[in-house]
Write a protein that holds these residues in place. Structure first.
Motif, PDB file in Angstrom:
ATOM      1  N   ARG A 145     -27.193 -29.769  71.016  1.00  0.00           N
ATOM      2  CA  ARG A 145     -27.095 -30.579  69.821  1.00  0.00           C
ATOM      3  C   ARG A 145     -25.728 -30.471  69.194  1.00  0.00           C
ATOM      4  N   CYS A 146     -25.153 -29.282  69.276  1.00  0.00           N
ATOM      5  CA  CYS A 146     -23.814 -29.073  68.709  1.00  0.00           C
ATOM      6  C   CYS A 146     -22.785 -29.907  69.459  1.00  0.00           C
ATOM      7  N   ILE A 147     -22.921 -29.950  70.780  1.00  0.00           N
ATOM      8  CA  ILE A 147     -21.984 -30.730  71.588  1.00  0.00           C
ATOM      9  C   ILE A 147     -22.063 -32.203  71.205  1.00  0.00           C
TER      10      ILE A 147
ATOM     11  N   ARG B  18     -36.935 -40.722  71.427  1.00  0.00           N
ATOM     12  CA  ARG B  18     -37.182 -39.277  71.476  1.00  0.00           C
ATOM     13  C   ARG B  18     -36.564 -38.612  70.258  1.00  0.00           C
ATOM     14  N   ASP B  19     -37.322 -37.792  69.595  1.00  0.00           N
ATOM     15  CA  ASP B  19     -36.830 -37.061  68.430  1.00  0.00           C
ATOM     16  C   ASP B  19     -35.893 -35.970  68.904  1.00  0.00           C
ATOM     17  N   LYS B  20     -34.707 -35.937  68.341  1.00  0.00           N
ATOM     18  CA  LYS B  20     -33.714 -34.960  68.779  1.00  0.00           C
ATOM     19  C   LYS B  20     -34.153 -33.538  68.494  1.00  0.00           C
ATOM     20  N   LEU B  21     -34.996 -33.319  67.483  1.00  0.00           N
ATOM     21  CA  LEU B  21     -35.438 -31.971  67.163  1.00  0.00           C
ATOM     22  C   LEU B  21     -36.384 -31.424  68.217  1.00  0.00           C
ATOM     23  N   ASP B  22     -36.917 -32.296  69.114  1.00  0.00           N
ATOM     24  CA  ASP B  22     -37.815 -31.805  70.142  1.00  0.00           C
ATOM     25  C   ASP B  22     -37.135 -30.811  71.056  1.00  0.00           C
ATOM     26  N   GLU B  23     -35.803 -30.859  71.143  1.00  0.00           N
ATOM     27  CA  GLU B  23     -35.092 -29.947  72.041  1.00  0.00           C
ATOM     28  C   GLU B  23     -35.251 -28.496  71.608  1.00  0.00           C
ATOM     29  N   THR B  24     -35.514 -28.252  70.350  1.00  0.00           N
ATOM     30  CA  THR B  24     -35.593 -26.883  69.856  1.00  0.00           C
ATOM     31  C   THR B  24     -37.020 -26.382  69.804  1.00  0.00           C
ATOM     32  N   ARG B  25     -37.981 -27.204  70.231  1.00  0.00           N
ATOM     33  CA  ARG B  25     -39.374 -26.799  70.139  1.00  0.00           C
ATOM     34  C   ARG B  25     -39.816 -26.182  71.454  1.00  0.00           C
ATOM     35  N   SER B  26     -40.704 -25.237  71.374  1.00  0.00           N
ATOM     36  CA  SER B  26     -41.173 -24.533  72.560  1.00  0.00           C
ATOM     37  C   SER B  26     -42.134 -25.410  73.336  1.00  0.00           C
TER      38      SER B  26
ATOM     39  N   MET C  95     -24.253 -38.019  57.923  1.00  0.00           N
ATOM     40  CA  MET C  95     -25.505 -37.340  58.204  1.00  0.00           C
ATOM     41  C   MET C  95     -26.611 -38.388  58.336  1.00  0.00           C
ATOM     42  N   VAL C  96     -27.391 -38.265  59.424  1.00  0.00           N
ATOM     43  CA  VAL C  96     -28.566 -39.107  59.637  1.00  0.00           C
ATOM     44  C   VAL C  96     -29.783 -38.200  59.565  1.00  0.00           C
ATOM     45  N   THR C  97     -30.714 -38.506  58.689  1.00  0.00           N
ATOM     46  CA  THR C  97     -31.866 -37.633  58.492  1.00  0.00           C
ATOM     47  C   THR C  97     -33.112 -38.474  58.301  1.00  0.00           C
ATOM     48  N   GLY C  98     -34.233 -37.790  58.146  1.00  0.00           N
ATOM     49  CA  GLY C  98     -35.503 -38.489  58.002  1.00  0.00           C
ATOM     50  C   GLY C  98     -36.127 -38.758  59.358  1.00  0.00           C
ATOM     51  N   GLU C  99     -36.809 -39.897  59.473  1.00  0.00           N
ATOM     52  CA  GLU C  99     -37.521 -40.254  60.696  1.00  0.00           C
ATOM     53  C   GLU C  99     -36.571 -40.958  61.672  1.00  0.00           C
ATOM     54  N   ALA C 100     -35.525 -40.225  62.094  1.00  0.00           N
ATOM     55  CA  ALA C 100     -34.564 -40.759  63.055  1.00  0.00           C
ATOM     56  C   ALA C 100     -34.900 -40.230  64.442  1.00  0.00           C
ATOM     57  N   ALA C 101     -34.528 -41.010  65.452  1.00  0.00           N
ATOM     58  CA  ALA C 101     -34.773 -40.560  66.817  1.00  0.00           C
ATOM     59  C   ALA C 101     -33.951 -39.321  67.129  1.00  0.00           C
ATOM     60  N   GLN C 102     -32.706 -39.245  66.632  1.00  0.00           N
ATOM     61  CA  GLN C 102     -31.837 -38.101  66.861  1.00  0.00           C
ATOM     62  C   GLN C 102     -31.141 -37.762  65.537  1.00  0.00           C
ATOM     63  N   PRO C 103     -31.843 -37.099  64.614  1.00  0.00           N
ATOM     64  CA  PRO C 103     -31.210 -36.766  63.336  1.00  0.00           C
ATOM     65  C   PRO C 103     -30.116 -35.734  63.524  1.00  0.00           C
ATOM     66  N   GLY C 104     -29.157 -35.749  62.635  1.00  0.00           N
ATOM     67  CA  GLY C 104     -28.075 -34.783  62.704  1.00  0.00           C
ATOM     68  C   GLY C 104     -26.831 -35.311  62.047  1.00  0.00           C
TER      69      GLY C 104
ATOM     70  N   ILE D 102     -25.886 -44.994  67.163  1.00  0.00           N
ATOM     71  CA  ILE D 102     -25.526 -43.724  67.789  1.00  0.00           C
ATOM     72  C   ILE D 102     -26.683 -42.734  67.680  1.00  0.00           C
ATOM     73  N   SER D 103     -27.389 -42.748  66.575  1.00  0.00           N
ATOM     74  CA  SER D 103     -28.480 -41.793  66.369  1.00  0.00           C
ATOM     75  C   SER D 103     -29.779 -42.235  67.019  1.00  0.00           C
ATOM     76  N   GLY D 104     -29.804 -43.364  67.704  1.00  0.00           N
ATOM     77  CA  GLY D 104     -31.003 -43.819  68.388  1.00  0.00           C
ATOM     78  C   GLY D 104     -31.948 -44.613  67.529  1.00  0.00           C
ATOM     79  N   GLY D 105     -31.611 -44.878  66.290  1.00  0.00           N
ATOM     80  CA  GLY D 105     -32.463 -45.671  65.429  1.00  0.00           C
ATOM     81  C   GLY D 105     -33.659 -44.886  64.917  1.00  0.00           C
ATOM     82  N   PRO D 106     -34.610 -45.562  64.314  1.00  0.00           N
ATOM     83  CA  PRO D 106     -35.808 -44.886  63.807  1.00  0.00           C
ATOM     84  C   PRO D 106     -36.650 -44.310  64.942  1.00  0.00           C
TER      85      PRO D 106
END
Length: 800
Positions: A9-11, A110-118, A256-265, A281-285
């Motif tokens: 995500r940092c990259i 795809r929600d970008k936060l899914d990458e950090t979930r187990s 900053m893109v936040t809320g119900e975004a596909a790739q928040p950050g 760039i953030s993938g939309g909603p």
């Protein structure tokens, strides 16, 4: 919410392109020999082309840059100072986005936060979703079919800001922007100035000019005023010295893109980027995100609410405002999703905002298809405990407000024309017509079809009409009386089919047959009052030899009143017609009837020429014509001028139909009355050879060969010359073939054998025995033979 650190995500979110480019230089510096006293700063090294590195190298260089103590902001500033262009940045971003493709699902929502979930969390969520839905129900809808999702399903780099445009007049300058000043005319100079963190630019030895927060036009005025301290007549009329001030490399801003975004950050973008650029760039909603309620927050205030449907449906760009540093895009959850299916131009799931009616959603879906049944359509609604079905008519559509989860279905109209009537058969324009005032009776329908055809059958017509059950009724009427007004006109109903037959439809197919001495014999259509001369004319006339008299006509007997015997079912007429098919009143008296057969005779004296051929030892060999039907083989020699002295008559060969006929030509010439003096026919061929001086011996002899003819030799001498008989030679069946086609075999009387005479050109053939070698008897055969002899012996003993 605090999210755990993710390297991927940092990259993607913290200036990936700048990090990679500068990391290349740092890597080059760190890998250089440490003993060199004049080692230079990596930021002073020549720029590295991003296209020369791989994606894995980019990640490695980033790690090395971080380990050297540089922060992300330091690396970004260093890259900007080195003069890297935004084109290079865009190219590297595209390459970097291809790198993690094998590690994530290619899903634009795809929600970008899914990458950090187990994995356990993902499995638990999947189970919960499975338990709460029923796959067999239509309400389990594919959320990827949500209207607007396809717009963000592409790669994010497809909606980047255009960096190759003229500087926008309303562009606000800020730190790190580059301003290019060109002076031309009587004086020439060029300055590339970067706005300092304090918001100023400096030229020559002049005082700094504050441009932060100004538009490019406002900054132009201040810069020109400051430059006039060095160029007093700059941009003055008639001075000859002019300036041009443009924007060079633009700065980067953080959004900053936040809320119900596909790739928040957090995203680093060009200062020219707009809200739609960042959303792309953030993938939309995400799957729960709203396309109708997106907020842009600046300095803790909502400055704009975005409704993407205005852009997707009407191409309205009023919401596509420019972004500024530290802006926040907040995507709210959707309020209600409505599904439209069936005869809709763009079926799918649509988001509805408060107060919108179903009419608005149908407009977003592009409207109805041409086959849509718009009078009523149904919907399915979740009441909280179960599902119910309702219906809407056309009057309710404009005021009906849908609820979250409603499913509206627009059905297809029936393929039935409610006011159609049809006319078939003998009218000028058959087909379908509308049941209306000018076409609501049988007579009006016939008039609409441009009237009856000349061959229409007027005694009867039928009207097919559905009676409301499974059967179709027939209404028959007298068409002639209806047309003449003798009976009342018949009203028509929707679905009626009027059928009017033609005269030809009620007849068996009738034809005439002509054969004989006619150019084109065969079958021809029957026409009323057709004559023999008319039929001959249709058939192309007579062939050569055809005669116009004694023409035979055979006719079927159709009734019992003809006066003919009961056994006679055909009548025969012998007719004469005028020569050369000249119109003759007498010919018109005899009319042909259907199925008549006409036979044209050939002249009894007409006959094509017949040709015979004689070749070989005659004075005039060639083809000759047979004069009459009584010419024989002996008559042809007079035409050929006689026989040459060297001709060998016993060897003459006669061919008919390509097969040899055995004749004795010498005997025929000496005695023409012999039966072998055949009548000549067309194609006969007579070949008279010279005398042959050889004899061929073949078959069951030791040395089959061709030997010379010797008048002193007999049959046995020729066999001796061929080495004698072999063991398989069948002496009793030997025969001699003569050149004229005749054959003589060996004759046996008691113990005496008479061998055929050998003549010049003959062929002596000794047949070969096929079953000369006997196989030994089997044990069974021997036993049977012994039993037979024993039985015979016992019988003889009893007799005696």
């Amino acid at each position: 919410m605090h999210y755990p650190f993710s390297f991927k995500r940092c990259i993607k979110s913290i200036f990936p392109i700048f990090l990679i480019i500068v990391s290349l230089e740092i890597s080059a510096q760190n890998t250089a020999p440490q003993t060199t006293p004049t080692q230079t700063n990596p930021l002073t090294q020549p720029s590295v082309d991003p296209s020369q590195i791989t994606n894995q190298q980019a990640v490695d260089f980033y790690n090395q840059a971080k380990s050297s103590g540089m922060s992300d902001l330091d690396i970004e500033r260093a890259a900007l100072q080195r003069g890297y262009t935004l084109d290079q940045i865009s190219a590297m971003r595209r390459r970097l986005q291809q790198k993690p493709a094998e590690n994530k699902v290619n899903d634009p929502n795809r929600d970008k936060l899914d990458e950090t979930r187990s994995q356990d969390e993902l499995d638990e969520e999947a189970n919960n979703e499975k338990d709460s839905t029923n796959a067999s129900r239509s309400r389990n809808r594919n959320l990827n079919n949500t209207f607007g999702a396809a717009f963000f399903a592409r790669s994010s780099n497809t909606f980047e800001p255009n960096l190759r445009i003229a500087t926008p007049r309303n562009y606000i300058l800020g730190p790190e922007d580059e301003i290019i000043v060109d002076i031309y005319g009587n004086a020439v100079d060029n300055f590339r100035m970067r706005v300092s963190p304090e918001g100023t630019v400096k030229m020559l030895n002049l005082a700094p000019v504050y441009v932060n927060g100004l538009t490019i036009e406002q900054a132009n005025e201040r810069i020109v005023n400051r430059l006039r301290q060095a160029y007093s007549s700059l941009n003055r009329p008639g001075s000859g010295t002019y300036s041009s001030i443009t924007l060079g490399n633009v700065r980067s801003i953080r959004v900053m893109v936040t809320g119900e975004a596909a790739q928040p950050g957090s995203y680093t973008v060009s200062s020219l980027a707009t809200a739609f650029n960042v959303l792309s760039i953030s993938g939309g909603p995400s799957r729960n995100g709203s396309y109708r309620n997106i907020e842009i927050i600046r300095n803790n205030k909502i400055i704009k609410k975005i409704d993407l449907y205005r852009f997707l449906v009407d191409a309205d760009l009023r919401d596509n405002i420019s972004m500024q540093d530290q802006d926040i895009i907040l995507i709210r959850p959707f309020e209600s999703h409505i599904e439209l299916s069936g005869e809709i131009k763009r079926p799918g799931i649509f988001e509805a905002v408060q107060g919108e009616t179903i009419t608005n959603l149908i407009r977003y879906a592009g409207g109805f298809t041409p086959e849509a049944y718009t009078k009523t359509f149904t919907y399915q609604r979740n009441t909280g405990t179960n599902y119910i079905i309702g219906s809407l008519d056309s009057a309710q559509i404009t005021s009906f407000v849908p609820r979250n989860g409603d499913i509206f279905t627009v059905k297809r109209i029936l393929e039935v024309v409610s006011n159609q009537i049809e006319v078939r058969g003998a009218v000028t324009v058959p087909g379908n017509y509308a049941l209306e005032e000018r076409c609501n009776t049988v007579l009006k329908l016939i008039q609409m079809a441009q009237g009856l055809s000349p061959r229409a059958f007027l005694n009867r017509a039928t009207l097919e009409r559905s009676s409301g059950d499974t059967q179709t009724g027939i209404i028959a009427f007298d068409l002639r009386k209806l047309v003449n007004g003798e009976i009342a006109d018949i009203p028509l109903l929707a679905g009626d089919i009027l059928t009017i037959k033609a005269l030809d439809d009620l007849k068996e197919f009738t034809f005439l047959t002509i054969s004989g001495s006619i150019i084109n014999p065969g079958n021809y259509f029957y026409y009323k009052d057709i004559t023999i001369a008319d039929l001959i004319f249709q058939a192309g006339g007579y062939t050569e030899g055809g005669i116009p008299y004694r023409i035979e006509v055979s006719r079927r007997v159709k009734n019992d009143t003809t006066g003919l015997p009961a056994s006679q079912n055909v009548r025969i007429f012998t007719m004469d017609v005028a020569d050369n098919l000249v119109l003759n009143p007498e010919d018109q008296k005899f009319k042909l009837l259907p199925q008549d057969i006409v036979i044209v005779r050939k002249s009894p004296r007409y006959e094509p020429q017949r040709i015979v051929t004689i070749v070989g030892e005659v004075l005039y060999p060639g083809n000759y014509t047979i004069i009459n039907n009584f010419e024989r083989i002996s008559d042809i020699f007079a035409k050929a001028g006689g026989i040459k002295p060297e001709a060998y008559l016993p060897g003459a060969r006669f061919y008919r139909d390509y097969e040899q006929v055995a004749i004795d030509l010498k005997a025929i010439i000496e005695k023409p009355s012999l039966p072998s003096n055949l009548l000549l026919i067309n194609g006969d061929t007579l070949v008279i050879p010279k005398k042959s001086e050889t004899v061929r011996i073949q078959g069951g002899v030791y040395n089959p060969s061709v030997v010379n003819f010797d008048p002193a030799f007999g049959y046995n001498e020729y066999i001796s010359q061929a080495g004698g008989y072999t063991d398989q030679g069948w002496k009793k069946r030997a025969y001699v073939s003569y050149p004229n086609g005749r054959t003589h075999r060996t004759k046996t009387f008691l113990f005496f054998k008479s061998y055929p005479k050998v003549e010049p050109g003959s062929t002596v053939t000794i047949p070969i025995k096929r079953n000369n070698v006997q196989e030994p008897m089997t044990r069974g055969e021997r036993f049977a033979l012994i039993s037979l002899f024993s039985t015979l012996a016992i019988a003889l003993i009893r007799i005696f």
